[in-house]
Design a protein around this motif. Structure first.
Motif, PDB file in Angstrom:
ATOM      1  N   ALA A   1       0.825  -1.207   0.000  1.00 61.73           N
ATOM      2  CA  ALA A   1       0.000   0.000   0.000  1.00 61.73           C
ATOM      3  C   ALA A   1       0.857   1.253   0.000  1.00 61.73           C
ATOM      4  O   ALA A   1       0.569   2.222  -0.717  1.00 61.73           O
ATOM      5  CB  ALA A   1      -0.924  -0.006   1.215  1.00 61.73           C
ATOM      6  N   HIS A   2       1.921   1.250   0.782  1.00 59.35           N
ATOM      7  CA  HIS A   2       2.797   2.420   0.853  1.00 59.35           C
ATOM      8  C   HIS A   2       3.572   2.609  -0.443  1.00 59.35           C
ATOM      9  O   HIS A   2       3.774   3.736  -0.899  1.00 59.35           O
ATOM     10  CB  HIS A   2       3.754   2.286   2.036  1.00 59.35           C
ATOM     11  CG  HIS A   2       3.053   2.269   3.360  1.00 59.35           C
ATOM     12  ND1 HIS A   2       3.616   1.767   4.509  1.00 59.35           N
ATOM     13  CD2 HIS A   2       1.811   2.704   3.715  1.00 59.35           C
ATOM     14  CE1 HIS A   2       2.771   1.892   5.502  1.00 59.35           C
ATOM     15  NE2 HIS A   2       1.663   2.452   5.055  1.00 59.35           N
ATOM     16  N   VAL A   3       4.023   1.514  -1.034  1.00 59.71           N
ATOM     17  CA  VAL A   3       4.731   1.605  -2.307  1.00 59.71           C
ATOM     18  C   VAL A   3       3.808   2.153  -3.390  1.00 59.71           C
ATOM     19  O   VAL A   3       4.213   2.979  -4.221  1.00 59.71           O
ATOM     20  CB  VAL A   3       5.300   0.226  -2.703  1.00 59.71           C
ATOM     21  CG1 VAL A   3       5.734   0.219  -4.169  1.00 59.71           C
ATOM     22  CG2 VAL A   3       6.473  -0.144  -1.813  1.00 59.71           C
ATOM     23  N   LYS A   4       2.565   1.705  -3.397  1.00 63.48           N
ATOM     24  CA  LYS A   4       1.602   2.188  -4.387  1.00 63.48           C
ATOM     25  C   LYS A   4       1.327   3.684  -4.206  1.00 63.48           C
ATOM     26  O   LYS A   4       1.204   4.436  -5.180  1.00 63.48           O
ATOM     27  CB  LYS A   4       0.288   1.401  -4.267  1.00 63.48           C
ATOM     28  CG  LYS A   4      -0.802   1.838  -5.239  1.00 63.48           C
ATOM     29  CD  LYS A   4      -2.028   0.945  -5.113  1.00 63.48           C
ATOM     30  CE  LYS A   4      -3.174   1.448  -5.978  1.00 63.48           C
ATOM     31  NZ  LYS A   4      -2.813   1.502  -7.409  1.00 63.48           N
ATOM     32  N   ALA A   5       1.283   4.139  -2.946  1.00 63.63           N
ATOM     33  CA  ALA A   5       0.956   5.537  -2.669  1.00 63.63           C
ATOM     34  C   ALA A   5       2.130   6.474  -2.862  1.00 63.63           C
ATOM     35  O   ALA A   5       1.968   7.598  -3.343  1.00 63.63           O
ATOM     36  CB  ALA A   5       0.419   5.663  -1.245  1.00 63.63           C
ATOM     37  N   ASP A   6       3.329   5.999  -2.482  1.00 64.99           N
ATOM     38  CA  ASP A   6       4.486   6.912  -2.458  1.00 64.99           C
ATOM     39  C   ASP A   6       5.719   6.321  -3.125  1.00 64.99           C
ATOM     40  O   ASP A   6       6.446   7.005  -3.820  1.00 64.99           O
ATOM     41  CB  ASP A   6       4.795   7.282  -1.001  1.00 64.99           C
ATOM     42  CG  ASP A   6       6.007   8.188  -0.881  1.00 64.99           C
ATOM     43  OD1 ASP A   6       7.065   7.687  -0.450  1.00 64.99           O
ATOM     44  OD2 ASP A   6       5.899   9.382  -1.229  1.00 64.99           O
ATOM     45  N   GLY A   7       5.976   5.069  -2.854  1.00 70.39           N
ATOM     46  CA  GLY A   7       7.120   4.390  -3.464  1.00 70.39           C
ATOM     47  C   GLY A   7       8.340   4.288  -2.579  1.00 70.39           C
ATOM     48  O   GLY A   7       9.189   3.426  -2.791  1.00 70.39           O
ATOM     49  N   ALA A   8       8.468   5.183  -1.591  1.00 65.88           N
ATOM     50  CA  ALA A   8       9.663   5.158  -0.735  1.00 65.88           C
ATOM     51  C   ALA A   8       9.696   3.881   0.092  1.00 65.88           C
ATOM     52  O   ALA A   8       8.703   3.485   0.700  1.00 65.88           O
ATOM     53  CB  ALA A   8       9.681   6.379   0.173  1.00 65.88           C
ATOM     54  N   LEU A   9      10.857   3.243   0.107  1.00 66.04           N
ATOM     55  CA  LEU A   9      11.006   1.974   0.823  1.00 66.04           C
ATOM     56  C   LEU A   9      12.451   1.839   1.294  1.00 66.04           C
ATOM     57  O   LEU A   9      13.379   2.217   0.576  1.00 66.04           O
ATOM     58  CB  LEU A   9      10.647   0.801  -0.110  1.00 66.04           C
ATOM     59  CG  LEU A   9      10.752  -0.614   0.465  1.00 66.04           C
ATOM     60  CD1 LEU A   9       9.782  -0.816   1.616  1.00 66.04           C
ATOM     61  CD2 LEU A   9      10.503  -1.645  -0.639  1.00 66.04           C
TER      62      LEU A   9
ATOM     63  N   TYR B   1      18.199   2.269   0.638  1.00 66.29           N
ATOM     64  CA  TYR B   1      17.137   3.252   0.427  1.00 66.29           C
ATOM     65  C   TYR B   1      16.772   3.310  -1.059  1.00 66.29           C
ATOM     66  O   TYR B   1      17.632   3.178  -1.923  1.00 66.29           O
ATOM     67  CB  TYR B   1      17.599   4.646   0.851  1.00 66.29           C
ATOM     68  CG  TYR B   1      18.003   4.779   2.297  1.00 66.29           C
ATOM     69  CD1 TYR B   1      17.065   5.086   3.285  1.00 66.29           C
ATOM     70  CD2 TYR B   1      19.342   4.635   2.675  1.00 66.29           C
ATOM     71  CE1 TYR B   1      17.445   5.237   4.611  1.00 66.29           C
ATOM     72  CE2 TYR B   1      19.724   4.775   4.006  1.00 66.29           C
ATOM     73  CZ  TYR B   1      18.780   5.083   4.972  1.00 66.29           C
ATOM     74  OH  TYR B   1      19.158   5.231   6.274  1.00 66.29           O
ATOM     75  N   GLY B   2      15.506   3.556  -1.332  1.00 64.16           N
ATOM     76  CA  GLY B   2      15.118   3.718  -2.718  1.00 64.16           C
ATOM     77  C   GLY B   2      13.617   3.726  -2.922  1.00 64.16           C
ATOM     78  O   GLY B   2      12.838   4.015  -2.008  1.00 64.16           O
ATOM     79  N   LYS B   3      13.213   3.382  -4.136  1.00 66.49           N
ATOM     80  CA  LYS B   3      11.811   3.337  -4.519  1.00 66.49           C
ATOM     81  C   LYS B   3      11.388   1.890  -4.757  1.00 66.49           C
ATOM     82  O   LYS B   3      12.091   1.122  -5.406  1.00 66.49           O
ATOM     83  CB  LYS B   3      11.559   4.153  -5.795  1.00 66.49           C
ATOM     84  CG  LYS B   3      11.719   5.654  -5.603  1.00 66.49           C
ATOM     85  CD  LYS B   3      10.571   6.221  -4.772  1.00 66.49           C
ATOM     86  CE  LYS B   3      10.636   7.739  -4.722  1.00 66.49           C
ATOM     87  NZ  LYS B   3       9.510   8.305  -3.924  1.00 66.49           N
TER      88      LYS B   3
ATOM     89  N   LEU C   1      13.064  -3.285  -4.993  1.00 68.90           N
ATOM     90  CA  LEU C   1      13.586  -2.003  -4.529  1.00 68.90           C
ATOM     91  C   LEU C   1      14.662  -1.523  -5.483  1.00 68.90           C
ATOM     92  O   LEU C   1      15.691  -2.188  -5.671  1.00 68.90           O
ATOM     93  CB  LEU C   1      14.176  -2.142  -3.121  1.00 68.90           C
ATOM     94  CG  LEU C   1      14.841  -0.884  -2.540  1.00 68.90           C
ATOM     95  CD1 LEU C   1      13.814   0.230  -2.363  1.00 68.90           C
ATOM     96  CD2 LEU C   1      15.535  -1.196  -1.222  1.00 68.90           C
ATOM     97  N   ASP C   2      14.424  -0.358  -6.105  1.00 65.27           N
ATOM     98  CA  ASP C   2      15.435   0.308  -6.921  1.00 65.27           C
ATOM     99  C   ASP C   2      16.216   1.236  -5.990  1.00 65.27           C
ATOM    100  O   ASP C   2      15.691   2.237  -5.499  1.00 65.27           O
ATOM    101  CB  ASP C   2      14.776   1.104  -8.044  1.00 65.27           C
ATOM    102  CG  ASP C   2      14.044   0.200  -9.026  1.00 65.27           C
ATOM    103  OD1 ASP C   2      14.590  -0.856  -9.370  1.00 65.27           O
ATOM    104  OD2 ASP C   2      12.914   0.548  -9.428  1.00 65.27           O
TER     105      ASP C   2
END
Length: 246
Positions: free
Chosen positions: A127-135, A152-154, A187-188
């Motif tokens: 859900a967080h990746v879909k909304a923002d992408g930060a991971l 760190y990345g998207k 994760l990129d």
């Protein structure tokens, strides 16, 4: 606090936590040997017995370092760990942190890692990746040489039934789908950071739990589909995960 200064090595840009020059190692040996805890103030103080003016102190040498990619040293470090943590959030959401087994974590390249995500009672990361992408992914040594590694990345999600999901399974699992698998979290990486890990406690790895595999097998394919439809559609904050079974 007992600290062992590792042997000197050649300078390296691949992200090894102990890539110190011989001069730095000599400096650190002097400084770390006199590191003590001042109990009445609950702070760490450096009581150096000789001047280290003009060279970097132990804190600077051994603390956080940043890199553009995962080098061989850090790739080996990841392979030797048994657990990793994911951290994610979206605007206005709660911060989610999840522990996971490294059995399904894979380094795909210098700036890309991915893990096979198994069915669970929530799907906050997606859900967080879909909304923002930060991971962010974090690993830390619970034995051996101390270190904390953060990636760190998207993030990106590859859902079941997609070509990316199938290609991942073909590449790393011989085309077979482990019990309970639901998606791939990729994760990129745009930043790699290591830090000392001196305060991370020591633990022994006993083994992996088989509970989730047995639960997924008992549920069966139709039971898992129904469970994911009920539990994995939205986050605890009501954010859509984008999940769908093929």
């Amino acid at each position: 606090m007992d600290v062992t200064v590792p042997a000197a090595s050649e300078e390296s840009s691949d992200g090894g936590p102990w890539t110190l020059s011989r001069a730095e190692r000599d400096t650190v040996s002097v400084a770390v040997a006199s590191f003590s805890k001042r109990r009445d103030r609950s702070i760490w103080v450096l009581q150096s017995r000789r001047s280290i003016l003009g060279v970097r102190c132990a804190c600077e040498v051994l603390m956080a370092k940043q890199f553009r990619e995962i080098g061989d040293t850090l790739k080996n470090f990841i392979a030797s760990q048994k657990i990793f943590f994911t951290g994610s959030a979206a605007s206005g959401s709660r911060v989610n942190i999840s522990p996971r087994s490294t059995d399904h974590l894979h380094v795909l390249g210098p700036n890309e890692v991915a893990y096979l995500d198994l069915t669970g009672s929530g799907s906050e990361t997606a859900a967080h990746v879909k909304a923002d992408g930060a991971l962010t992914l974090m690993l830390c040594a619970f034995d051996g040489t101390p270190m904390i590694l953060r990636l760190y990345g998207k993030g990106r999600i590859a859902l079941r039934g997609t070509p990316a999901y199938a290609a991942f399974l073909d590449r790393l699992y011989g085309g077979a789908e482990p019990p309970g698998a639901r998606q791939i979290v990729c994760l990129d990486i745009d930043l790699v950071q290591t830090s000392c890990g001196f305060a991370v406690p020591l633990f022994d790895h006993v083994g992996e739990r088989s509970v989730l595999d047995r639960w997924a097998e008992a549920k069966g394919e139709e039971g898992l589909r129904a469970y994911r439809a009920e539990k994995n559609a939205v986050s605890i904050d009501g954010l859509p995960t984008g999940f769908r079974d093929p």
